[in-house]
Design a protein around this motif. Structure first.
Motif, short mmCIF file in Angstrom:
data_model
loop_
_atom_site.label_atom_id
_atom_site.label_comp_id
_atom_site.label_asym_id
_atom_site.label_seq_id
_atom_site.Cartn_x
_atom_site.Cartn_y
_atom_site.Cartn_z
N ARG A 82 -38.36 -8.56 17.06
CA ARG A 82 -37.02 -8.21 16.59
C ARG A 82 -36.85 -8.55 15.12
N PHE A 83 -37.40 -9.66 14.69
CA PHE A 83 -37.32 -10.07 13.28
C PHE A 83 -38.02 -9.06 12.38
N SER A 84 -39.19 -8.62 12.80
CA SER A 84 -39.94 -7.64 11.99
C SER A 84 -39.16 -6.33 11.87
N ALA A 85 -38.53 -5.89 12.98
CA ALA A 85 -37.76 -4.65 12.93
C ALA A 85 -36.55 -4.77 12.00
N LEU A 86 -35.89 -5.91 12.04
CA LEU A 86 -34.70 -6.10 11.19
C LEU A 86 -35.05 -6.26 9.72
N MET A 87 -36.28 -6.73 9.45
CA MET A 87 -36.67 -6.95 8.06
C MET A 87 -37.28 -5.71 7.41
N GLU A 88 -37.28 -4.58 8.13
CA GLU A 88 -37.68 -3.31 7.50
C GLU A 88 -36.72 -3.03 6.34
N PRO A 89 -37.21 -2.53 5.20
CA PRO A 89 -36.35 -2.35 4.01
C PRO A 89 -35.09 -1.55 4.28
N SER A 90 -35.23 -0.45 5.01
CA SER A 90 -34.04 0.39 5.26
C SER A 90 -33.02 -0.35 6.12
N THR A 91 -33.51 -1.01 7.17
CA THR A 91 -32.61 -1.77 8.05
C THR A 91 -31.99 -2.94 7.31
N GLY A 122 -29.24 -1.79 4.95
CA GLY A 122 -28.03 -1.43 5.68
C GLY A 122 -27.26 -2.67 6.13
N LEU A 123 -27.98 -3.68 6.63
CA LEU A 123 -27.33 -4.91 7.07
C LEU A 123 -26.70 -5.66 5.90
N LYS A 124 -27.39 -5.62 4.76
CA LYS A 124 -26.86 -6.31 3.58
C LYS A 124 -25.58 -5.63 3.10
N GLN A 125 -25.61 -4.28 3.06
CA GLN A 125 -24.43 -3.55 2.62
C GLN A 125 -23.26 -3.78 3.58
#
Length: 385
Positions: A351-360, A363-366
């Motif tokens: 799950r950590f690797s999936a969330l740390m994908e640049p696009s994801t 989006g989470l940062k924005q």
């Protein structure tokens, strides 16, 4: 205690696991009508020849007692201090028996049956002793893995990462990090307290927990030892009440309390033997078996002899079942937590690797920045005057 005496005591302790074989040899001596002096001298020579130093030390001690001439013919006197206390009452029965060869053979069978039960309990005790520290270390390692991922996760990603199973794993990891050692010490203290209470605690409170795993194991184990001792005493002429009284005199506080309750019930109702033994001393399984045997037995003494001899495998099976339940109860919680944390270390990194994908991640940062901006622009709530 000087060094020589200490060495002799150590050899006697080492001899005790072999005592069933010795009882059979002694029974053979009575069967062959061999003089006791010749038996001891010949067996000492054999022990020296075969380098059985523990047996030689025990035989020399018995020979020395025999040569004093005081109660030299009493088997119980000769073996006092050589054999464990649990054998004393059965050795008294040997002295009372007309057929000492038969009585000693019964004693050997009782010792072997008790040894088998003790081996089962000891074998099952090794498992929690090994698994508890291993589980603790494993949980700590897995907790460190999860906490290291938590520390490297940006704040705006944590809400998405620690949900569901992952969130529970993080809570467990934090609790283990802060209170893990204290919880393990508490568990160890509870186990030690339970073990100390086993032969000592008695009363209504003890009856309420008699079916609990550790206490149930102790009850079934002690009942098995009782059956073998009773079988030996009863098959060599002792009465039921006499055998119970003899055993009670040399038993732990717990067993003495139970046997006193049995004796009191027999005084009130001499024919109500099943009811007398159903007051917490026997497990429901063994009580049902005793009731089954009583339907065709001439006396309840015959039932106890049957349980202590031909039914030993069934009694041993009950002890093994109780030991397994106790193991699961003691180790089950930590094994479950270890398994849960192991699964979490598989799901959290994915799950950590999936969330740390640049696009994801972008989006989470924005979304996080937008939420922060909205909270800053929101009007303050009305306050009470």
């Amino acid at each position: 205690m000087n060094a020589r005496l200490l060495t002799r005591q150590l050899w006697l302790v080492a001899f005790r696991p072999q005592r069933a074989e010795f009882y059979r040899d002694l029974a053979d001596m009575f069967r062959r009508h061999e003089p006791m002096m010749g038996f001891f001298e010949g067996e000492i020579a054999n022990a020296v020849r075969t380098r059985q130093r523990a047996r030689a030390a025990a035989l020399r001690t018995m020979l020395a007692r025999y040569q004093t001439g005081h109660d030299a013919g009493r088997v119980g006197y000769l073996m006092e201090g050589v054999m464990p206390r649990g054998d004393v009452m059965m050795l008294v029965a040997v002295d009372r028996a007309d057929d000492k060869a038969k009585a000693l053979t019964s004693l050997a069978e009782a010792v072997e049956a008790q040894g088998a039960m003790k081996s089962v309990v000891a074998a099952y005790a090794v498992f929690p002793a090994v698994m508890l520290p291993l589980c603790y270390v494993l949980i700590r390692v897995l907790s460190n893995v999860i906490l290291s991922i938590d520390r490297s996760t940006p704040d705006y990603v944590k809400a998405e990462l620690w949900v569901g199973l992952n969130g529970w794993a993080r809570h467990v990891a934090l609790a283990c990090d802060q209170y893990g050692l204290a919880m393990v010490l508490l568990l160890g203290a509870l186990v030690v307290a339970a073990v100390i209470s086993l032969p000592r605690w008695k009363g209504a409170g003890r009856l309420a927990v008699e079916a609990w795993p550790v206490y149930g194991l102790y009850r079934d184990f002690q009942s098995g030892l009782l059956f073998t001792s009773m079988a030996m005493l009863l098959s060599n002429g002792a009465s039921l009440k006499g055998a119970l009284e003899d055993i009670a005199q040399r038993s732990s506080a717990w067993m003495r309390w139970h046997l006193t309750r049995v004796l009191r019930a027999l005084d009130d109702s001499p024919t109500g033997t099943i009811d007398a033994f159903s007051r917490g001393l026997l497990s429901p399984y063994m009580l049902a078996r005793a009731a089954t045997l009583q339907r065709t037995a001439a006396t309840f003494s015959d039932v106890l002899v049957e349980l202590g001899t031909r039914e030993c495998d069934r009694v041993l099976k009950g002890v093994r079942r109780a030991a397994l339940v106790a193991n699961v109860a003691v180790v089950g919680a930590l094994v479950s937590v270890s398994t849960f944390m192991g699964l979490a270390t598989l799901t959290v990194p994915g799950r950590f690797s999936a969330l740390m994908e640049p696009s994801t991640l972008m989006g989470l940062k924005q979304a996080h920045e937008a939420a922060m901006a909205a909270s800053r622009q929101a009007p303050p709530s009305d306050k009470a005057p």
